[in-house]
Design a protein around this motif. Structure first.
Motif, PDB file in Angstrom:
ATOM      1  N   UNK A 102       0.836  -1.206   0.000  1.00 33.30           N
ATOM      2  CA  UNK A 102       0.000   0.000   0.000  1.00 33.30           C
ATOM      3  C   UNK A 102       0.870   1.255   0.000  1.00 33.30           C
ATOM      4  N   UNK A 103       1.905   1.233   0.799  1.00 30.56           N
ATOM      5  CA  UNK A 103       2.801   2.387   0.882  1.00 30.56           C
ATOM      6  C   UNK A 103       3.542   2.597  -0.433  1.00 30.56           C
ATOM      7  N   UNK A 104       3.929   1.499  -1.073  1.00 32.18           N
ATOM      8  CA  UNK A 104       4.633   1.591  -2.351  1.00 32.18           C
ATOM      9  C   UNK A 104       3.718   2.144  -3.439  1.00 32.18           C
ATOM     10  N   UNK A 105       2.467   1.716  -3.463  1.00 36.60           N
ATOM     11  CA  UNK A 105       1.510   2.215  -4.455  1.00 36.60           C
ATOM     12  C   UNK A 105       1.288   3.715  -4.289  1.00 36.60           C
ATOM     13  N   UNK A 106       1.152   4.175  -3.051  1.00 37.16           N
ATOM     14  CA  UNK A 106       0.962   5.611  -2.800  1.00 37.16           C
ATOM     15  C   UNK A 106       2.172   6.401  -3.274  1.00 37.16           C
ATOM     16  N   UNK A 107       3.365   5.868  -3.020  1.00 37.61           N
ATOM     17  CA  UNK A 107       4.586   6.554  -3.448  1.00 37.61           C
ATOM     18  C   UNK A 107       4.669   6.650  -4.967  1.00 37.61           C
ATOM     19  N   UNK A 108       4.266   5.579  -5.659  1.00 38.75           N
ATOM     20  CA  UNK A 108       4.295   5.594  -7.119  1.00 38.75           C
ATOM     21  C   UNK A 108       3.345   6.643  -7.674  1.00 38.75           C
ATOM     22  N   UNK A 109       2.171   6.799  -7.047  1.00 41.73           N
ATOM     23  CA  UNK A 109       1.221   7.828  -7.510  1.00 41.73           C
ATOM     24  C   UNK A 109       1.807   9.221  -7.305  1.00 41.73           C
ATOM     25  N   UNK A 110       2.477   9.420  -6.196  1.00 41.84           N
ATOM     26  CA  UNK A 110       3.055  10.741  -5.934  1.00 41.84           C
ATOM     27  C   UNK A 110       4.185  11.045  -6.914  1.00 41.84           C
ATOM     28  N   UNK A 111       4.917  10.013  -7.332  1.00 39.46           N
ATOM     29  CA  UNK A 111       5.987  10.218  -8.307  1.00 39.46           C
ATOM     30  C   UNK A 111       5.453  10.769  -9.625  1.00 39.46           C
ATOM     31  N   UNK A 112       4.302  10.284 -10.025  1.00 41.72           N
ATOM     32  CA  UNK A 112       3.764  10.662 -11.330  1.00 41.72           C
ATOM     33  C   UNK A 112       2.913  11.929 -11.291  1.00 41.72           C
ATOM     34  N   UNK A 113       2.547  12.384 -10.088  1.00 45.22           N
ATOM     35  CA  UNK A 113       1.633  13.535 -10.005  1.00 45.22           C
ATOM     36  C   UNK A 113       2.238  14.752  -9.329  1.00 45.22           C
ATOM     37  N   UNK A 114       3.397  14.638  -8.688  1.00 43.78           N
ATOM     38  CA  UNK A 114       3.926  15.758  -7.917  1.00 43.78           C
ATOM     39  C   UNK A 114       5.433  15.861  -8.085  1.00 43.78           C
ATOM     40  N   UNK A 115       5.933  17.083  -7.977  1.00 43.12           N
ATOM     41  CA  UNK A 115       7.366  17.324  -8.023  1.00 43.12           C
ATOM     42  C   UNK A 115       7.932  17.609  -6.629  1.00 43.12           C
ATOM     43  N   UNK A 116       7.047  17.648  -5.637  1.00 35.19           N
ATOM     44  CA  UNK A 116       7.488  18.005  -4.287  1.00 35.19           C
ATOM     45  C   UNK A 116       8.102  16.808  -3.575  1.00 35.19           C
ATOM     46  N   UNK A 117       9.197  16.988  -2.859  1.00 35.23           N
ATOM     47  CA  UNK A 117       9.816  15.893  -2.110  1.00 35.23           C
ATOM     48  C   UNK A 117       8.859  15.370  -1.026  1.00 35.23           C
ATOM     49  N   UNK A 118       9.006  14.100  -0.675  1.00 38.20           N
ATOM     50  CA  UNK A 118       8.170  13.525   0.372  1.00 38.20           C
ATOM     51  C   UNK A 118       8.941  12.418   1.084  1.00 38.20           C
ATOM     52  N   UNK A 119       8.481  12.091   2.296  1.00 38.86           N
ATOM     53  CA  UNK A 119       9.088  11.005   3.075  1.00 38.86           C
ATOM     54  C   UNK A 119       8.473   9.686   2.628  1.00 38.86           C
ATOM     55  N   UNK A 120       9.312   8.785   2.242  1.00 40.59           N
ATOM     56  CA  UNK A 120       8.838   7.474   1.810  1.00 40.59           C
ATOM     57  C   UNK A 120       8.692   6.521   2.990  1.00 40.59           C
TER      58      UNK A 120
END
Length: 556
Positions: A102-120
């Motif tokens: 679940x955490x990996x899927x959320x991270x993949x969505x953020x990669x494709x939709x945002x340029x802002x850094x985030x905590x994985x």
């Protein structure tokens, strides 16, 4: 010729003025406004993520930290640096930190939709962080971040907590001194990039901090971290609900203050609906003091010469007041017979102290209680601190006065108030206000403001205080508080078992347990107050806790 010289002077003056304005403008841009402009210019070439709040530290009296006592390693992802947004870089981390699907899927969505850094991922451990950084995956870096409240609950009610969303203090020292603690210099991890948003070789990821803005202030407390730790260790295996206060009797310095149950400020939502009220600071909450209040009765009676130390009293096991019978706490054991004032205190005789209070009168008893701090908040200034309750003397009928004499009825006090009263007795009748903030200091350690003990006020004679200490010593030597006696150093105090009016499932009355005392016996250095909510017996429950804490504190 004169006209030509005048034109030259005017032209020269013009250039001088223009140069002056230019110098002033450069001074403003580079010195006054330079840091902010540099940050704005840099922000075009920086992708950043805040990693530490801009907030001053809360330290103990030895400048040991009570906040930011630990750190954890977190994985930060910079989407702009990920070469392929298919998630190949993230999948490489699976072998190290085992990301949940679940955490990996959320991270993949953020990669494709945002340029802002985030905590994985958070709190991955040092070894995992080192391996991730050694892999040098573009756009992925593991960084160390301070944890504001560490992994424990030490002094949680004293320190308080902040609202992480806006970095605003909500309770405890965090709330009381939010304006001083709150700074405007967040620290962050940044990726330094070029115009194409690619990482600049040789610069990479940097920890950065803004140099402009308001600097936070550190708050240094009177709390001694080592004593606080010992107190809380004992509390954790001796009580479910209650409070302990340790104080210097001559200065009012609070060396330890703890409440149970405690809370972890990193997981506040876990405690909001608990019936045991973990967020409540019981050290500054009011409860009936029970027989500890007999110290006030004795002080008022001695000061007003209503009784003398060699007076004799008769304890027949009960006393009748206006056709209402008040029994001794040990009524089933039969009459105690003739008692001196010291013996009455040692054995906590209800009939004797009710007799003394009725002879003394409500006015004089209430006046002494007020002098000792009952009915008034201390100068600790904690949010939510109770002033307790002390009835008006003209509202006390004989039965009410009898209840007050044994710390029941309308009388309520906080553990801090009882510590202040006990300290006054130790301090030869001179009352000092408890305080917990020692000084303000800048981040580099320079003292900004230092606090001193408040002005002392004599509230009883030295002789009366000495006599009270003699009575308190009798309590631990042969009375109800023998379980509080500290071998070697000695100790003195007063037990209390306050009825709540509630009945347990077994049909027994539920009582709060108290012990208020001091140690060593000669030249006392520590006042210690123990409160155990629903602890039933001051003699059997609170007194042994006092002894264990006192012995641990004396070893420091």
């Amino acid at each position: 010729m004169a006209y030509s010289n005048r034109r030259i002077y005017q032209l020269l003056l013009f250039f001088l003025v223009a140069a002056g304005f230019l110098v002033l403008r450069l001074f403003y841009l580079q010195i006054i406004h330079g840091p902010q402009l540099a940050l704005e210019g840099l922000s075009i070439r920086v992708q950043e993520l805040p990693v530490e709040v801009a907030r001053g530290e809360i330290l103990d009296c030895n400048r040991l930290p009570l906040t930011s006592t630990s750190q954890q390693y977190n994985v930060i992802v910079f989407p702009g640096q990920i070469e392929h947004k298919t998630g190949q870089a993230l999948h490489k981390l699976d072998t190290i930190i085992d990301l949940p699907p679940v955490q990996l899927d959320m991270a993949l969505r953020r990669l494709s939709t945002s340029q802002y850094p985030f905590r994985l991922a958070k709190d991955i451990g040092y070894d995992a962080a080192r391996k991730i950084n050694e892999m040098q995956i573009p756009g992925v870096v593991a960084v160390a971040e301070k944890v504001r409240y560490g992994h424990g609950v030490l002094a949680s009610h004293v320190v308080g907590y902040i609202n992480a969303a806006d970095n605003k203090g909500v309770s405890g020292i965090e709330g009381m001194y939010d304006e001083l603690l709150h700074g405007s210099q967040p620290e962050y991890v940044a990726a330094l990039v070029d115009a194409g948003q690619q990482l600049i070789p040789g610069l990479g990821y940097k920890r950065m901090k803004l140099t402009a803005g308001n600097r936070e202030t550190n708050i240094i407390l009177t709390i001694d971290k080592h004593i606080q730790q010992k107190v809380e260790e004992v509390m954790d295996h001796t009580m479910v609900k209650g409070a302990v206060v340790v104080m210097r009797p001559y200065t009012g310095e609070v060396l330890a203050m703890a409440s149970r149950p405690a809370f972890d400020a990193n997981n506040l939502s876990h405690y909001l609906d608990q019936s045991s009220a973990p967020l409540l600071n019981r050290a500054i909450s009011a409860y009936q003091p029970g027989s500890v209040f007999k110290l006030v009765v004795a002080a008022a009676a001695l000061e007003n010469k209503t009784v003398r130390m060699d007076d004799s009293f008769f304890d027949q096991g009960f006393i009748d007041v206006n056709n209402v019978r008040f029994q001794g706490w040990d009524y089933e054991q039969g009459p105690k017979g003739r008692l001196t004032l010291t013996e009455a205190m040692a054995h906590s005789s209800n009939p004797v102290f009710i007799e003394i209070a009725l002879k003394l009168g409500a006015d004089k008893l209430i006046t002494m209680a007020q002098k000792l701090g009952y009915g008034s908040r201390t100068k600790l200034d904690f949010w939510g601190e109770s002033k307790g309750n002390l009835p008006e003397s003209d509202q006390l009928y004989p039965g009410d006065l009898a209840n007050l004499a044994i710390g029941q009825g309308f009388c309520e006090a906080t553990p801090v108030q009882l510590a202040q009263m006990t300290a006054t007795i130790v301090n030869d009748g001179i009352k000092v206000e408890p305080y917990i903030v020692s000084m303000f200091a800048s981040p580099d350690g320079a003292i900004v403001k230092k606090f001193q003990p408040s002005s002392a006020v004599r509230v009883m004679s030295r002789q009366t205080a000495e006599r009270l200490r003699t009575m308190m010593a009798a309590v631990t030597q042969y009375g109800t508080g023998q379980a509080a006696y500290v071998e070697g150093a000695g100790s003195a105090g007063k037990t209390g078992s306050a009825e709540t009016g509630r009945i347990s499932s077994t049909g027994k009355g539920i009582n709060h347990a108290w012990f208020a005392g001091f140690t060593p016996l000669d030249r006392p250095q520590y006042v210690i107050v123990i409160f155990v909510e629903e602890g039933m017996s001051g003699s059997n429950v609170a007194a042994p806790i006092f002894r264990e804490i006192a012995a641990a504190v004396l070893k420091q």
